[in-house]
Every structure is written in structure tokens, then in C-alpha cells.
Design an enzyme around this catalytic site. Structure first.
Site, PDB file in Angstrom:
ATOM      1  CG  ASP A  45      -8.328 -25.353  -0.391  1.00 29.48           C
ATOM      2  OD1 ASP A  45      -7.845 -24.266  -0.021  1.00 29.48           O
ATOM      3  OD2 ASP A  45      -9.532 -25.493  -0.697  1.00 29.48           O
ATOM      4  CB  THR A 104     -13.110 -15.436   9.034  1.00 27.58           C
ATOM      5  OG1 THR A 104     -12.045 -14.467   8.991  1.00 27.58           O
ATOM      6  CG2 THR A 104     -12.626 -16.675   9.747  1.00 27.58           C
ATOM      7  CD  GLU A 152      -2.953 -13.148   8.320  1.00 26.40           C
ATOM      8  OE1 GLU A 152      -4.167 -12.890   8.292  1.00 26.40           O
ATOM      9  OE2 GLU A 152      -2.073 -12.434   7.784  1.00 26.40           O
ATOM     10  N   GLY A 197      -7.486   9.546   0.679  1.00 22.42           N
ATOM     11  CA  GLY A 197      -7.888   9.163  -0.674  1.00 22.42           C
ATOM     12  C   GLY A 197      -9.263   8.535  -0.654  1.00 22.42           C
ATOM     13  CB  CYS A 234      -8.064  -7.815   5.694  1.00 19.52           C
ATOM     14  SG  CYS A 234      -7.382  -9.390   5.190  1.00 19.52           S
TER      15      CYS A 234
HETATM   16  C1  UDX Z   1      -4.328  -5.405   5.816  1.00 23.10           C
HETATM   17  C2  UDX Z   1      -3.340  -5.207   6.982  1.00 23.10           C
HETATM   18  O1  UDX Z   1      -2.372  -4.218   6.642  1.00 23.10           O
HETATM   19  C3  UDX Z   1      -2.655  -6.520   7.312  1.00 23.10           C
HETATM   20  O2  UDX Z   1      -1.790  -6.365   8.433  1.00 23.10           O
HETATM   21  C4  UDX Z   1      -3.722  -7.551   7.623  1.00 23.10           C
HETATM   22  O3  UDX Z   1      -3.114  -8.799   7.896  1.00 23.10           O
HETATM   23  C5  UDX Z   1      -4.692  -7.688   6.455  1.00 23.10           C
HETATM   24  O4  UDX Z   1      -5.257  -6.409   6.136  1.00 23.10           O
HETATM   25  P1  UDX Z   1      -4.098  -5.585   3.145  1.00 23.10           P
HETATM   26  O5  UDX Z   1      -5.569  -5.841   3.093  1.00 23.10           O
HETATM   27  O6  UDX Z   1      -3.184  -6.399   2.307  1.00 23.10           O
HETATM   28  O7  UDX Z   1      -3.574  -5.756   4.656  1.00 23.10           O
HETATM   29  O8  UDX Z   1      -3.929  -4.073   2.707  1.00 23.10           O
HETATM   30  P2  UDX Z   1      -3.219  -2.749   3.269  1.00 23.10           P
HETATM   31  O9  UDX Z   1      -1.917  -2.568   2.638  1.00 23.10           O
HETATM   32  O10 UDX Z   1      -3.291  -2.697   4.741  1.00 23.10           O
HETATM   33  O11 UDX Z   1      -4.200  -1.653   2.640  1.00 23.10           O
HETATM   34  C6  UDX Z   1      -5.603  -1.666   2.960  1.00 23.10           C
HETATM   35  C7  UDX Z   1      -6.338  -0.584   2.236  1.00 23.10           C
HETATM   36  O12 UDX Z   1      -6.057   0.683   2.803  1.00 23.10           O
HETATM   37  C8  UDX Z   1      -6.018  -0.446   0.743  1.00 23.10           C
HETATM   38  O13 UDX Z   1      -7.251  -0.274   0.041  1.00 23.10           O
HETATM   39  C9  UDX Z   1      -5.166   0.798   0.672  1.00 23.10           C
HETATM   40  O14 UDX Z   1      -5.292   1.439  -0.574  1.00 23.10           O
HETATM   41  C10 UDX Z   1      -5.741   1.625   1.793  1.00 23.10           C
HETATM   42  N1  UDX Z   1      -4.824   2.604   2.378  1.00 23.10           N
HETATM   43  C11 UDX Z   1      -3.679   2.203   2.990  1.00 23.10           C
HETATM   44  C12 UDX Z   1      -5.145   3.956   2.355  1.00 23.10           C
HETATM   45  O15 UDX Z   1      -6.198   4.353   1.817  1.00 23.10           O
HETATM   46  N2  UDX Z   1      -4.300   4.846   2.934  1.00 23.10           N
HETATM   47  C13 UDX Z   1      -3.161   4.478   3.546  1.00 23.10           C
HETATM   48  O16 UDX Z   1      -2.455   5.356   4.050  1.00 23.10           O
HETATM   49  C14 UDX Z   1      -2.829   3.117   3.569  1.00 23.10           C
END
Ligand code: UDX
Length: 438
Positions: free
Chosen positions: A30, A86, A144, A249, A256
């Protein structure tokens, strides 16, 4: 094998530790010397269950080391994974590729002949081709899909591996890297560059769309007097739809989904294949934050709808539970908006307090849920930590000044809270009395 992992943020630190755990010799790289020093001392700069233990174990075994030197990385590795971020560009919805470009330039300059450069970062389709053409080194793309909170498990036992490769040799090298993962039965999809890049953005776009779909149904339920949680349960039984990612919600946030769907829509439009619906997915998601602000106003019960001076307790700062990540967090976005409107906002989160304080230094912060709720006029439940779900509504009733709560995550027991004397409002349900008015 001797691998390097360039970029030691969320993805890279996890990938480096997991690759060492699989038995490889790994060098993490890094440009941020502080980050490298912390990792080399066995500390992760973020909260991720199981990762710190794995990091220490592999540092101790000597299989994992860290450096800031591309020269050392080039001399060390036969396969180099690029895991840098990114983010969204400051001036548009496009992805900012400056870190990816710098990482490829840095490692390409020093890589040994025959080394494989593997991109893992989420990039606009066309990036792998551009990089492969720019450098005299073999490139592969291996997106990933890890979720924060499950990063270790998602890396060691992923649902699938995607290998974007242009030669048999590149595919063989990747199979060697992931041999133990493949031996556990993980399916591999081999693809060309554009398809491999698109798999990642398509998966995130689908997940975001699923969440916004149920949140759009929540809007209709609010208008019609329905209950979106019951609706989601019922449609989720259809296994073509499935129950996951169907929780209505305050919507999605994080580092991401929001930026990835914007970058994807931007790139698709550039290519002349616009994905207009992703703009609506984004808009629905942002409207849910507006709706929480509106409900907070309603519960303040002032004739002019103002929140000036009202004490608002916000439960949650992380964008999702079991994480200290506050990037694009709906909870903090709502908290900041209410504060701008003159409310006296106090936030509590079990893990994300330090990050929240740094990003929103002017919000009030409490040291516990009880502390946040003391003398509150309105309570907003915006990140569904187990600790908040376990709150006893009768006890919490004693702490607040006015018992009014908005469940922005649809997980609190509405009947129990109402029975304890709370005015309870949830997204995706009309107000009690069922007048069906939004
Ligand atoms: C996400 C993808 O799931 C993952 O595959 C990718 O590599 C990166 O982005 P992450 O950002 O860790 O992962 O969060 P995730 O668990 O997917 O939740 C994203 C958001 O959606 C959260 O704010 C969560 O609270 C919200 N969410 C999730 C909902 O509002 N409702 C749901 O049913 C599920």
C-alpha cells in the site's frame, strides 16, 4: 505460491490474510505507510469479525508481510492482485479510476517477466482491456463479491469465482491460487474481460434493485394501508423471488452499492446501452431517507411541522449492523438533515462512533443507547444492531421525554412497543388507525 496484494483497504487486507491462510506466501502493498505499519503490527483499520485473528496468525507464521515498495512487490510475486478502491468521481457518477491506474502502473514497472496482474477492483467495463493493452504483462480480471461483516467467509468460501482471462495459462495460475477453495466445490465461471467486469456490476445492480423494489412496495403499502413486511414474507416464499435482500427500510448505503449502480449507469450510457431504471432504483433509495425525516417531523407533532430544538435520538450510524463503516450511511444522512433543520440530534452506534464523529463532528454523540434516548422527543431506529432489537420498550419508555419511535429497519416488535405506550411508526406501514395516508 508467492502472491502480492496491492491496496490494503477492506478488500485487500481481507484478501491478503485469506490468501496466506490458504498457505500462500503473501506480500501486502500500500502507498499508505500508516496503514502498512498497523497491518504489520496485526491491527486492521476497520471492524471485521475474524479478520484480525487471521491477520495475526499469518504474520506470526511468516507467510504474510507488508510493504510500501512496488519494487519489492515486483521482485517477490508471481501473481499480483490489485485490490484498490474505485470511489465515485468528485464531479460525476463515473468511477474514479486513478487508484487502479496508479496500482497497475506501479506494479507493471517492476513485475517479473511472466507475472500475472489480476484486477479485483470493481471497474467500468472496458478497463481490463485498456490496462492489458497499456502494459507488457498478462492481465486477468477476478471480481470479488465479499460483504462487509462476512468478508473472511465470503473470501474463503465464496458462492462462485469468476475468472476473466485471455489465455489458458492465466486460468491455470488462478486455479492454482484458489486450489483449496475449488477443492471445496466452489463453482468457477470463466469469461472474457468485459463479461467478468460486468458480472460484478450486474450482481450489485440486481441486489440494489431488489432492495429498491421492496422499498417501492413500502411506499405503496404506506399509501394503501398495507404492511410491507408481511408482503415481503409472502412473496419471498416463491423461490423464484426468495426472501433475501427483501427487507424494506431506510435503504441501502455503504461503500459499494450506491456508487456502483451510479458508475454502472454512467458507463452503460457511455456505451449507448442506457440503464435508466438504475436511476429510479437510486431515487427510490434516497426517497426512503426523506420519508424517515418526514415521519420524524410528524412525530414531533408541531403544527408547523418544524423540528427546531426537538431532541432526536438516532440509533445507528453504520450503514449496516456488525460494521463500523459509515460511508453513505442512511442513518447519518438522516441525522445530519434533521440537525440542519434545527433538531438537537444525538447518535449512538455500538461500533461506528469514531468514524461517525470524524465525518460528522457537529452531531451529538452518546455513549450508550440509554444515554442517547435520555429526554428524547423522537427515537429513530436506523441501523438494526442486535443491541437495539433487544431494547425493552417498557424500560426505554422511562428514558425518553416523549415515547415516539420510527423503526427505519422494520425489525422492532411493533405490538410490544405500542403496548409499552409508544407511538410507533415503521416504514412500509400506514399510521395506526389505517387511514392509508402518506
Ligand atoms: C455489497 C454486496 O452485497 C457485495 O456482494 C459486494 O461485494 C459489495 O456490496 P456490502 O456493501 O457489504 O456488500 O453490504 P450488503 O450486506 O450488501 O448491504 C448493503 C446495504 O443494503 C446495507 O445498507 C443494508 O442495510 C441494505 N439492505 C440489505 C437493505 O436495506 N435491505 C436488505 O434486504 C438487505
Amino acid at each position: 505460491m508467492r502472491l502480492t496484494v496491492i491496496g490494503t483497504g477492506y478488500l485487500g487486507a481481507t484478501h491478503a490474510a485469506c490468501m496466506a491462510e490458504l498457505g500462500h506466501e503473501v506480500l501486502g502493498v500500500d502507498v499508505d505507510a500508516d496503514k502498512i505499519a498497523a497491518l504489520a503490527a496485526g491491527r486492521t483499520p476497520f471492524h471485521e469479525p475474524g479478520l484480525e485473528e487471521m491477520l495475526r496468525r499469518n504474520l506470526d507464521s511468516g507467510r504474510l508481510r507488508f510493504t510500501t515498495s512496488y519494487e519489492e512487490a515486483g521482485a517477490f510475486g508471481e501473481v499480483h492482485f490489485v485490490c484498490v478502491g474505485t470511489p465515485q468521481s468528485p464531479r460525476s457518477d463515473a468511477a474514479d479510476l486513478r487508484y487502479v491506474d496508479a496500482a497497475f502502473a506501479g506494479i507493471a514497472r517492476h513485475a517479473a517477466p511472466g507475472a500475472l496482474l489480476v484486477g479485483k477492483s470493481t471497474v467500468p467495463v472496458g478497463t481490463a482491456r485498456r490496462l492489458a493493452d497499456a502494459y507488457d504483462a498478462e492481465v486477468a480480471w477476478n471480481p470479488e463479491f465479499l460483504r462487509e461483516g462476512f468478508a473472511v467467509r465470503d473470501t474463503l468460501r465464496p458462492d462462485r469465482l469468476v475468472f476473466g482471462v485471455e489465455s489458458e495459462r492465466a486460468g491455470t495460475l488462478l486455479r492454482e491460487v484458489y486450489a483449496p477453495v475449488l477443492a471445496a466445490g466452489t463453482p468457477v465461471v470463466t469469461a472474457d474481460f468485459p463479461t467478468a467486469e460486468l458480472v460484478k456490476t450486474a450482481a450489485n445492480a440486481f441486489l440494489a434493485t431488489k432492495i429498491s423494489f421492496i422499498n417501492a412496495m413500502a411506499e405503496v403499502c404506506e399509501a394503501a394501508g398495507g404492511d410491507v413486511a408481511v408482503l415481503a414474507e409472502a412473496i419471498g416464499h416463491d423461490d423464484r423471488i426468495g426472501p433475501k435482500f427483501l427487507r424494506a427500510g431506510v435503504g441501502f448505503g455503504g461503500g459499494c452499492l450506491p456508487k456502483d449502480i451510479r458508475a454502472f449507469a454512467h458507463r452503460a450510457a457511455e456505451l449507448g446501452a442506457p440503464l435508466g431504471f438504475l436511476r429510479e432504483v437510486d431515487a427510490i433509495n434516497m426517497r426512503r431517507r426523506d420519508r424517515v425525516v418526514e415521519l420524524a417531523r410528524e412525530l414531533c407533532g408541531r403544527p408547523d411541522g418544524s423540528v427546531m430544538g426537538a431532541r432526536v435520538a438516532v440509533l445507528g450510524a453504520a450503514f449496516k449492523p456488525d460494521s463500523d463503516d459509515i460511508r453513505d450511511s442512511p442513518a447519518l444522512n438522516v441525522a445530519a438533515r434533521l440537525q440542519l433543520d434545527g433538531a438537537d440530534v444525538t447518535v449512538y452506534d455500538p461500533q461506528a462512533m469514531d468514524n461517525a464523529r470524524k465525518a460528522f463532528p457537529l452531531l451529538g454523540y452518546a455513549l450508550s443507547a440509554e444515554d442517547a434516548l435520555r429526554r428524547a422527543d423522537v427515537v429513530l431506529h436506523l441501523t438494526e444492531w442486535a443491541e437495539f432489537r433487544a431494547l425493552d420498550p417498557r424500560q426505554a419508555r422511562q428514558w425518553v421525554s416523549r415515547p415516539c419511535v420510527v423503526d427505519g429497519r422494520g425489525v422492532l416488535d411493533a405490538a410490544a412497543w405500542a403496548a409499552a405506550g409508544w407511538s410507533f411508526r415503521a416504514l412500509g406501514r400506514s399510521a395506526p388507525g389505517g387511514e392509508g395516508k402518506r
